[in-house]
Design a protein around this motif. Structure first.
Motif, short mmCIF file in Angstrom:
data_model
loop_
_atom_site.label_atom_id
_atom_site.label_comp_id
_atom_site.label_asym_id
_atom_site.label_seq_id
_atom_site.Cartn_x
_atom_site.Cartn_y
_atom_site.Cartn_z
N LEU A 237 29.35 47.72 43.84
CA LEU A 237 29.83 46.87 44.92
C LEU A 237 28.72 46.51 45.90
O LEU A 237 28.72 45.41 46.47
N MET A 238 27.78 47.41 46.12
CA MET A 238 26.71 47.18 47.08
C MET A 238 25.76 46.08 46.62
O MET A 238 25.00 45.55 47.42
N LYS A 239 25.81 45.75 45.33
CA LYS A 239 24.95 44.69 44.79
C LYS A 239 25.73 43.40 44.55
O LYS A 239 25.23 42.47 43.92
N GLY A 240 26.98 43.37 45.01
CA GLY A 240 27.79 42.19 44.83
C GLY A 240 28.44 42.07 43.47
O GLY A 240 28.84 40.97 43.06
N LEU A 241 28.56 43.18 42.75
CA LEU A 241 29.11 43.18 41.39
C LEU A 241 30.52 43.77 41.39
O LEU A 241 30.84 44.64 42.21
N PRO A 242 31.37 43.35 40.45
CA PRO A 242 32.72 43.90 40.39
C PRO A 242 32.73 45.31 39.79
O PRO A 242 31.83 45.69 39.05
N VAL A 243 33.76 46.06 40.13
CA VAL A 243 34.00 47.37 39.54
C VAL A 243 35.30 47.29 38.77
O VAL A 243 36.38 47.15 39.35
N LEU A 244 35.19 47.33 37.42
CA LEU A 244 36.35 47.23 36.54
C LEU A 244 36.81 48.63 36.17
O LEU A 244 36.02 49.44 35.67
N VAL A 245 38.09 48.90 36.37
CA VAL A 245 38.68 50.20 36.03
C VAL A 245 39.87 49.93 35.10
O VAL A 245 40.99 49.72 35.57
N PRO A 246 39.65 49.92 33.77
CA PRO A 246 40.76 49.66 32.85
C PRO A 246 41.81 50.77 32.88
O PRO A 246 42.97 50.53 32.53
N ASP A 247 41.41 51.97 33.27
CA ASP A 247 42.33 53.10 33.31
C ASP A 247 42.25 53.73 34.70
O ASP A 247 41.19 54.25 35.10
N VAL A 248 43.35 53.65 35.44
CA VAL A 248 43.36 54.13 36.82
C VAL A 248 43.09 55.62 36.90
O VAL A 248 42.65 56.13 37.95
N VAL A 250 40.69 57.11 35.90
CA VAL A 250 39.28 57.30 36.25
C VAL A 250 39.11 57.38 37.75
O VAL A 250 38.27 58.14 38.26
N LEU A 251 39.90 56.58 38.49
CA LEU A 251 39.79 56.60 39.96
C LEU A 251 40.14 57.96 40.53
O LEU A 251 39.52 58.42 41.49
N HIS A 252 41.14 58.59 39.97
CA HIS A 252 41.56 59.89 40.48
C HIS A 252 40.42 60.90 40.39
O HIS A 252 40.30 61.78 41.24
N ALA A 253 39.57 60.72 39.40
CA ALA A 253 38.50 61.70 39.20
C ALA A 253 37.21 61.32 39.92
O ALA A 253 36.46 62.20 40.36
N LYS A 254 36.95 60.00 40.06
CA LYS A 254 35.64 59.58 40.54
C LYS A 254 35.63 58.86 41.88
O LYS A 254 34.57 58.51 42.37
N LEU A 255 36.79 58.61 42.49
CA LEU A 255 36.80 57.87 43.75
C LEU A 255 36.18 58.67 44.88
O LEU A 255 35.59 58.11 45.80
N GLY A 256 36.30 59.98 44.84
CA GLY A 256 35.65 60.82 45.84
C GLY A 256 36.38 60.88 47.16
O GLY A 256 35.75 60.92 48.22
N VAL A 257 37.73 60.87 47.13
CA VAL A 257 38.50 61.01 48.36
C VAL A 257 39.41 62.22 48.23
O VAL A 257 39.66 62.72 47.13
#
Length: 715
Positions: A237-248, A250-257
């Motif tokens: 995102l910091m380079k203006g590129l999209p972040v595609l997550v075909p399987d949500v 992954v967010l649970h493990a890598k979002l870092g919240v």
């Protein structure tokens, strides 16, 4: 030669693209005359042989019409070529459904003797459910791209643009869409350059969702996003590129919240997501996130590329809106800082002003109002309008307002003041014409001062009269305490900047408790409407209003009731509730031109101050009156007027028939005179001179209970 006669729908309406269409030419017996390469892979029909599958589709002998269209099924094959084999279509081992269209080919008129009829059969594989879904997805993506090109970036309001963007994405592209904007951007400032994703601080600005998706726990619009730690997943995102997550998952493990905070970020039931930054000029302005829950297919690379295209357009629009917001805020701040306080209360009047810029892209213009205290407890009401909009008009308004205040300090009558102001506007225009080249002038959006209107009125609470002059400006409204509102008959002069025409002064009496309303044309002007109708609305609004209402409430009621729904210009309204001084607040005498009467003047002043219980001001006022009356008798002759006015300050006035301006000077030690005005200036709070139709008046002011009075009383 006649062209082909179509018997049935064209190939595009039958199925897939033209590149998948095969062509076979048959005679009346169904013998293959010619075929395309694609036909060899679909049908077991060789040239010179009868094509049995297609023969039944030809019209019967002697008839002229052919069938509209046909469906047929042939066995599929894994073979990629061969003169008689099928296959090569990706359906090996399965039956293939074909769509066929028959077209007559003839070189003679139908039924003519010797006519050899031939038939063109167009064969296209029918779409599978997957192919139809893919085609429909491509259509939706194309429609979304076209809608984004037409609708995104057309607004100059950041929030409005964010709302339009989420409504564009839902429900055809996503089940849920959110737009989060950097807080700096929302107020028009440029966001800082972020190094990591953990530095970004955003606020939820807009959201839209399909009815079926569950998002009760998701962060609400208007709330700030909790901090997110820097992660490899979000770093593109910091380079203006999209972040595609075909399987949500992954967010649970890598979002870092914190897992407890995860429902604020991820909607329940979502299976895929794409995040795309609002990226412009190397800056992160915000982020757009889309989710799918009810739509069966997960986001893919094509979806991410489409979202990147749409959001890139939006980012440019958001940046433009941010810049507009910053300029608009700066101009509004500048203009409001130049306007007086919205509510003032003086001995002459209680006033309230309302200003509102035009909506849309017109921004801020040059409307202004002012309330200027004048000597002897009088007050000047000013309202004006500079031609144009934006920062140039506001800057021009500032120049004119400063000029009016400077000229008002000279205590000129309204007509003379507008004449001087007219000369200044002409000077501004000439200055601009000589300082800018022709090409530079053509590039400017607005001139410095091309023209302006102004109304200047002076009210005297002692006499209960008002004098006004107008330069191309609408007349004020007078609402008597027990009568109907009327427009005053102020003689309209030309707008400022015309030059060479005098401004006529109109005088009228104003009873205590009356109300004066000064306004700019933006209050009564509407697109396509008549200004006279707007002025009648204003008069009717005052007629139906309760004059006992607080002035600020009354001003807002009238302003909102008269202002057009779609204003074409900014507008200003200044209301003044008129006061008058009681007779026991004023004492005045007339003296002959006899120096022996100076002692009498001192006695009158001391006696009146004693009656008013202002003995602490007696010493200074006696000395001031003595010096001024002496100078008037000695240098101007008679009769000489002496007047005291008591309110929050004590005013001492001396009038004489001379038009000579008094001059303050510092006397030398050997001079026997020349110290009178110097003493007056040192002992009083303010002093000055104004010219009248019969001569001049020198006035002084002392604060009642002020330090000067206390110092003098101690002597």
């Amino acid at each position: 030669m006649r062209g082909p006669e179509h018997r049935g729908p064209g190939p595009a309406s039958a199925s897939g693209p033209v590149s998948d269409t095969a062509a076979v030419v048959l005679d009346d017996e169904g013998v293959v005359v010619a075929r395309s390469e694609r036909a060899a892979t679909l049908l077991e029909c060789s040239p010179g042989q009868a094509c049995v599958p297609l023969l039944a589709m030809l019209p019967r002998a002697g008839t002229d019409a052919g069938p509209v269209g046909h469906l047929m099924t042939v066995p599929g094959s894994g073979s990629g070529s061969g003169s008689g084999g099928g296959g090569g279509d990706g359906h090996a081992g399965q039956k293939v459904l074909l769509v066929c269209t028959v077209v007559r080919l003839t070189a003679h008129a139908p039924g003519e003797a010797g006519a050899d009829t031939q038939w063109l059969v167009l064969v296209t594989p029918a779409e599978t459910a997957e192919e139809a879904a893919e085609r429909d997805a491509r259509r939706r993506r194309m429609a979304l791209s076209q809608a984004a090109a037409a609708g995104v970036g057309t607004s100059l309001d950041v929030i409005e643009m964010a709302e339009a963007l989420v409504n564009l994405l839902v429900p055809d592209f996503a089940d849920l869409a959110t737009v989060d904007i950097a807080e700096n951007v929302l107020v028009g400032d440029e966001p800082p350059r972020f190094d990591t994703s953990g530095d970004v601080r955003l606020r939820r600005t807009a959201a839209a969702q399909s009815p079926e998706i569950s998002a009760e726990d998701l962060l609400a619009v208007g709330e700030a996003l909790p901090p997110v730690t820097d992660s490899t997943l979000m770093r593109p995102l910091m380079k203006g590129l999209p972040v595609l997550v075909p399987d949500v998952a992954v967010l649970h493990a890598k979002l870092g919240v914190d897992p407890k905070a995860l429902p604020l970020f991820v909607p329940s039931g979502a299976h895929s997501s794409v995040a795309m930054p609002l990226y412009a000029r190397g800056l992160i302005l915000g982020c757009v996130t889309v989710w799918r829950s009810q739509l069966p297919s997960a986001f893919g690379e094509e979806d991410a590329a489409l979202l990147q295209d749409v959001v890139s357009r939006a980012a440019l629009g958001v940046d433009n809106a941010r810049r507009y917001t910053k300029e608009h805020r700066s101009v509004v701040t500048l203009q409001r800082s130049l306007l007086p306080r919205s509510a003032l209360d003086s001995a002459a009047a209680e006033t309230v002003g309302v200003y509102q810029p035009a909506g849309g892209g017109l921004g801020v213009g040059g409307d202004w109002f002012d309330v200027i205290p004048l000597p002897s407890l009088r007050v000047a009401f000013v309202v004006g309008d500079v031609v144009g909009h934006g920062l140039d008009a506001t800057a021009a308004m500032a120049r004119l307002r400063t000029a009016v205040q400077t000229l008002a300090d000279l205590d000129l009558d309204p007509g003379e003041l507008l004449t001087h102001l007219d000369d200044l506007v002409l000077g501004f225009s000439e200055e601009q014409m000589t300082s800018e080249s022709r090409s530079e002038r053509s590039e400017r959006s607005e001139p410095a001062v091309l023209g302006a209107t102004c109304l200047y009125a002076v009210y005297d609470p002692v006499a209960g009269r008002c004098a006004a002059a107008a330069a191309g400006h609408p007349p004020p409204v007078l609402l008597p305490p027990d009568g109907e509102p009327v427009f005053l008959g102020v003689t309209p002069g030309p707008p400022l900047g015309v030059g060479g025409v005098p401004f006529e002064v109109t005088e009228f009496g104003v009873r205590p408790g009356s109300m004066l309303a000064f306004f700019t044309d933006g209050l009564v002007e509407s697109r396509g409407g008549d200004i006279e109708e707007g002025m009648e609305r204003l008069r009717g609004s005052f007629a139906g209003a309760d004059p006992r209402l607080p002035l600020d409430e009354l001003s807002r009621t009238v302003f909102d009731g008269v202002r057009p729904q779609e204003p074409v210009d900014d507008a200003a309204l200044l209301l003044a509730r008129i006061h008058a001084l009681a007779s026991d607040q004023v004492a005045e005498w007339e003296l002959e031109a006899d120096l022996s009467l100076v002692a009498r003047a001192r006695e009158l002043v001391v006696g009146q101050l004693s009656d008013w219980q202002l003995d602490d001001l007696g010493f200074v006022t006696e000395l001031v009156a003595s010096e001024l009356v002496t100078n008037a008798i000695r240098y101007a002759g008679g009769p000489v007027g002496l007047r005291l006015i008591r309110d929050r300050v004590l005013v001492c006035e001396v009038s004489d028939p001379s038009s000579t301006q008094p001059r303050l000077r510092r006397a030398r030690e050997t001079d026997e005179g020349g110290r009178g005005l110097f003493l007056v200036a040192q002992l009083t709070d303010r002093w000055g001179c104004r010219f009248t139709s019969t001569g001049k008046t020198i006035w002084t002011e002392q604060p009642i209970g002020g330090p000067l009075a206390q110092t003098a009383a101690g002597r």
